[in-house]
Write a protein that holds these residues in place. Structure first.
Motif, mmCIF file in Angstrom:
data_model
loop_
_atom_site.group_PDB
_atom_site.id
_atom_site.type_symbol
_atom_site.label_atom_id
_atom_site.label_comp_id
_atom_site.label_asym_id
_atom_site.label_seq_id
_atom_site.Cartn_x
_atom_site.Cartn_y
_atom_site.Cartn_z
ATOM 1 N N LYS B 48 1.063 -1.386 0.186
ATOM 2 C CA LYS B 48 -0.005 0.192 0.087
ATOM 3 C C LYS B 48 1.312 1.393 -0.013
ATOM 4 C CE LYS B 48 -2.013 -1.876 3.768
ATOM 5 N NZ LYS B 48 -2.913 -1.906 4.503
ATOM 6 N N ASP B 49 2.369 1.475 0.400
ATOM 7 C CA ASP B 49 2.841 2.439 0.575
ATOM 8 C C ASP B 49 3.643 2.848 -0.704
ATOM 9 O OD1 ASP B 49 4.459 4.236 1.572
ATOM 10 O OD2 ASP B 49 6.330 2.632 2.710
ATOM 11 N N THR B 50 2.917 3.441 -1.635
ATOM 12 C CA THR B 50 3.323 3.041 -2.740
ATOM 13 C C THR B 50 4.345 4.173 -3.241
ATOM 14 O OG1 THR B 50 0.715 3.302 -3.816
ATOM 15 C CG2 THR B 50 2.194 3.572 -5.572
ATOM 16 N N LYS B 51 4.484 5.417 -2.211
ATOM 17 C CA LYS B 51 5.449 6.611 -2.541
ATOM 18 C C LYS B 51 6.960 5.593 -2.407
ATOM 19 C CE LYS B 51 4.081 10.416 -0.779
ATOM 20 N NZ LYS B 51 4.395 10.761 0.422
ATOM 21 N N LEU B 52 7.008 4.715 -1.149
ATOM 22 C CA LEU B 52 8.016 3.628 -1.252
ATOM 23 C C LEU B 52 8.089 3.246 -2.327
ATOM 24 C CD1 LEU B 52 10.242 2.920 0.637
ATOM 25 C CD2 LEU B 52 9.003 1.393 1.542
ATOM 26 N N LEU B 53 7.740 2.417 -3.164
ATOM 27 C CA LEU B 53 7.733 1.520 -3.617
ATOM 28 C C LEU B 53 7.906 1.906 -5.151
ATOM 29 C CD1 LEU B 53 5.203 -0.983 -3.928
ATOM 30 C CD2 LEU B 53 7.089 -1.170 -2.696
ATOM 31 N N MET B 54 7.428 2.961 -5.687
ATOM 32 C CA MET B 54 8.043 3.846 -6.037
ATOM 33 C C MET B 54 9.903 4.601 -6.457
ATOM 34 S SD MET B 54 5.853 5.469 -8.174
ATOM 35 C CE MET B 54 4.706 6.398 -9.194
ATOM 36 N N SER B 55 10.103 4.309 -5.597
ATOM 37 C CA SER B 55 11.408 4.316 -5.542
ATOM 38 C C SER B 55 12.014 3.050 -6.608
ATOM 39 C CB SER B 55 12.288 5.084 -4.541
ATOM 40 O OG SER B 55 11.921 4.708 -3.643
ATOM 41 N N PHE B 56 11.864 2.654 -6.383
ATOM 42 C CA PHE B 56 12.473 1.029 -6.825
ATOM 43 C C PHE B 56 11.509 0.957 -8.377
ATOM 44 C CE2 PHE B 56 13.445 1.528 -2.780
ATOM 45 C CZ PHE B 56 14.639 0.394 -2.722
ATOM 46 N N VAL B 57 10.946 1.743 -8.843
ATOM 47 C CA VAL B 57 10.232 1.066 -9.878
ATOM 48 C C VAL B 57 10.698 2.354 -10.575
ATOM 49 C CG1 VAL B 57 8.022 0.262 -10.959
ATOM 50 C CG2 VAL B 57 8.655 -0.223 -9.142
ATOM 51 N N PRO B 58 11.140 3.016 -11.524
ATOM 52 C CA PRO B 58 11.372 3.899 -12.951
ATOM 53 C C PRO B 58 10.585 3.697 -13.891
ATOM 54 C CG PRO B 58 13.812 1.877 -12.652
ATOM 55 C CD PRO B 58 12.402 1.650 -12.303
ATOM 56 N N ALA B 73 18.928 -9.660 0.366
ATOM 57 C CA ALA B 73 18.736 -9.919 -0.883
ATOM 58 C C ALA B 73 17.127 -10.745 0.248
ATOM 59 C CB ALA B 73 19.455 -11.845 -0.320
ATOM 60 N N LEU B 74 17.125 -10.528 1.158
ATOM 61 C CA LEU B 74 15.476 -10.555 1.697
ATOM 62 C C LEU B 74 14.687 -9.556 1.579
ATOM 63 C CD1 LEU B 74 14.618 -11.958 4.729
ATOM 64 C CD2 LEU B 74 15.155 -9.685 5.776
ATOM 65 N N HIS B 75 15.527 -8.048 1.522
ATOM 66 C CA HIS B 75 14.465 -7.444 1.849
ATOM 67 C C HIS B 75 13.579 -6.997 0.045
ATOM 68 C CE1 HIS B 75 15.582 -4.984 5.372
ATOM 69 N NE2 HIS B 75 14.839 -5.596 5.453
ATOM 70 N N GLN B 76 15.110 -7.402 -0.699
ATOM 71 C CA GLN B 76 14.265 -7.619 -2.322
ATOM 72 C C GLN B 76 13.763 -8.817 -2.763
ATOM 73 O OE1 GLN B 76 15.946 -5.143 -4.742
ATOM 74 N NE2 GLN B 76 15.633 -6.298 -6.535
ATOM 75 N N ARG B 77 13.876 -9.390 -1.696
ATOM 76 C CA ARG B 77 12.449 -10.319 -2.197
ATOM 77 C C ARG B 77 11.310 -9.517 -1.899
ATOM 78 N NH1 ARG B 77 15.511 -14.801 0.119
ATOM 79 N NH2 ARG B 77 14.469 -15.026 1.610
ATOM 80 N N LYS B 78 11.393 -9.086 -0.690
ATOM 81 C CA LYS B 78 9.995 -8.589 -0.189
ATOM 82 C C LYS B 78 9.225 -7.265 -0.653
ATOM 83 C CE LYS B 78 10.196 -10.367 4.125
ATOM 84 N NZ LYS B 78 10.346 -10.727 5.793
ATOM 85 N N LEU B 79 10.588 -6.459 -1.401
ATOM 86 C CA LEU B 79 10.217 -5.888 -2.503
ATOM 87 C C LEU B 79 9.456 -6.155 -2.890
ATOM 88 C CD1 LEU B 79 10.800 -2.288 -3.296
ATOM 89 C CD2 LEU B 79 12.433 -3.415 -3.780
ATOM 90 N N ARG B 80 10.046 -7.501 -4.231
ATOM 91 C CA ARG B 80 8.849 -8.223 -4.782
ATOM 92 C C ARG B 80 7.854 -8.354 -4.911
ATOM 93 N NH1 ARG B 80 9.334 -12.705 -7.207
ATOM 94 N NH2 ARG B 80 8.722 -12.890 -9.317
ATOM 95 N N THR B 81 7.270 -8.924 -4.122
ATOM 96 C CA THR B 81 5.779 -9.227 -3.701
ATOM 97 C C THR B 81 5.249 -7.991 -3.650
ATOM 98 O OG1 THR B 81 6.754 -9.459 -1.529
ATOM 99 C CG2 THR B 81 6.435 -11.664 -2.940
ATOM 100 N N ALA B 82 6.090 -6.767 -2.337
ATOM 101 C CA ALA B 82 5.131 -6.274 -2.930
ATOM 102 C C ALA B 82 4.575 -5.085 -3.328
ATOM 103 C CB ALA B 82 5.693 -4.984 -1.725
ATOM 104 N N ILE B 83 5.686 -5.457 -4.886
ATOM 105 C CA ILE B 83 5.329 -4.177 -5.930
ATOM 106 C C ILE B 83 4.530 -5.609 -6.677
ATOM 107 C CG2 ILE B 83 6.543 -3.302 -8.782
ATOM 108 C CD1 ILE B 83 9.264 -2.859 -6.658
ATOM 109 N N MET B 84 4.816 -6.393 -6.921
ATOM 110 C CA MET B 84 3.653 -6.868 -8.120
ATOM 111 C C MET B 84 2.861 -7.304 -6.932
ATOM 112 S SD MET B 84 6.136 -10.394 -8.315
ATOM 113 C CE MET B 84 5.100 -11.689 -8.949
ATOM 114 N N ARG B 85 2.164 -7.310 -6.056
ATOM 115 C CA ARG B 85 1.005 -6.667 -5.479
ATOM 116 C C ARG B 85 0.523 -5.316 -6.097
ATOM 117 N NH1 ARG B 85 1.600 -8.911 0.445
ATOM 118 N NH2 ARG B 85 1.586 -11.550 0.021
ATOM 119 N N ALA B 86 0.829 -4.673 -6.118
ATOM 120 C CA ALA B 86 0.222 -3.109 -5.948
ATOM 121 C C ALA B 86 0.223 -2.784 -7.719
ATOM 122 C CB ALA B 86 1.779 -2.252 -5.599
#
Lengths: 154, 97
Positions: B48-58, B73-86
């Motif tokens: 739900k935190d689009t602003k944070l995710l935006m910085s990893f999606v150019p 690695a851990l956070h990249q994995r979590k970031l990936r699932t978060a971005i895919m859900r968004a």
């Protein structure tokens, strides 16, 4: 078995506010009938979609936090699929993740408190103190090695 | 066998070799990358935190690789699932255009 779920659905802008609130009462009704309850509702209002869905460029987002069983969520999922003015929906189970986050947070604060006591400082951080703790340097060194390896590959 | 181990020659050599390599391959100074989520102690990467995710999606809407962003690695994995859900909820784009 009660679990915590988050449900987000996107309602088409063609739907009226009445339809949105009716949808909410419908979900609440289903939840109550199947032994769950809606913990929290948030209407994020109308937002622009990142891409077009069925020629729509906007949508109304609604978040619901629901306590209930898997069967309940299955039923809600099925109903949302049928209703045609709901253009997207997502159900995520959150209780486990919340537990992990909580655990990590308490562990970290406990560790920092222990370190501070060992150094003869008061357990809580005082205002106006520096950012870096003594453990920070160690971690940075580990990461440095890793990036060196990555550069070699390139 | 024991004597060889106690001399500790292997360790010294390794560090020397690494130094030489560093000198040859990295003439200029490069800033050390640190995982943003570890550094700022963000525990929970939420879709739900689009602003944070935006910085990893150019702009092209691809997820920034670990080698560029420096995420662990851990956070990249979590970031990936978060971005895919968004992305599923049209809060983030799959592609541009």
């Amino acid at each position: 078995m009660h679990r915590k779920y988050e449900l987000v659905y996107v309602v088409s802008p063609a739907a009226t506010d009445d339809q949105v609130s009716e949808l909410h009462t419908q979900i609440e009704g289903v939840a109550q009938r199947m032994g769950g309850q809606v913990e929290k509702t948030e209407n994020w209002g109308r937002r622009k979609l990142a891409y077009e869905i069925g020629h729509q460029k906007e949508g109304t987002y609604v978040l619901e936090v629901i306590n209930g069983s898997g069967e309940l969520m299955k039923e809600i999922d099925r109903r949302l699929k049928v209703i045609d003015y709901v253009i997207r929906h997502l159900i995520v189970r959150v209780d486990q993740d919340e537990h992990v986050v909580e655990h990590r947070r308490t562990k970290r604060s406990a560790a920092s408190r222990r370190r501070r006591v060992a150094r003869g400082l008061p357990p809580e951080r005082q205002p106006g103190e520096g950012q870096r703790g003594e453990s920070g340097d160690e971690r940075d060194e580990d990461q440095d090695d890793r990036f060196d390896a990555a550069e070699d590959v390139r | 066998m024991n004597g060889r181990r106690s001399s500790g020659g292997g360790r010294g050599r390794a560090s020397k070799a690494q130094q030489g390599k560093d000198g040859a391959r990295r003439p200029m100074f490069r800033r050390r990358k640190v995982c943003k989520f570890c550094a700022e102690k963000i525990d929970d990467i939420n879709y739900k935190d689009t602003k944070l995710l935006m910085s990893f999606v150019p702009e092209r809407a691809k997820i920034v690789p670990r080698r560029i962003s420096g995420t662990c690695a851990l956070h990249q994995r979590k970031l990936r699932t978060a971005i895919m859900r968004a992305r599923q909820l049209a809060m983030l784009p799959y592609t541009s255009e």
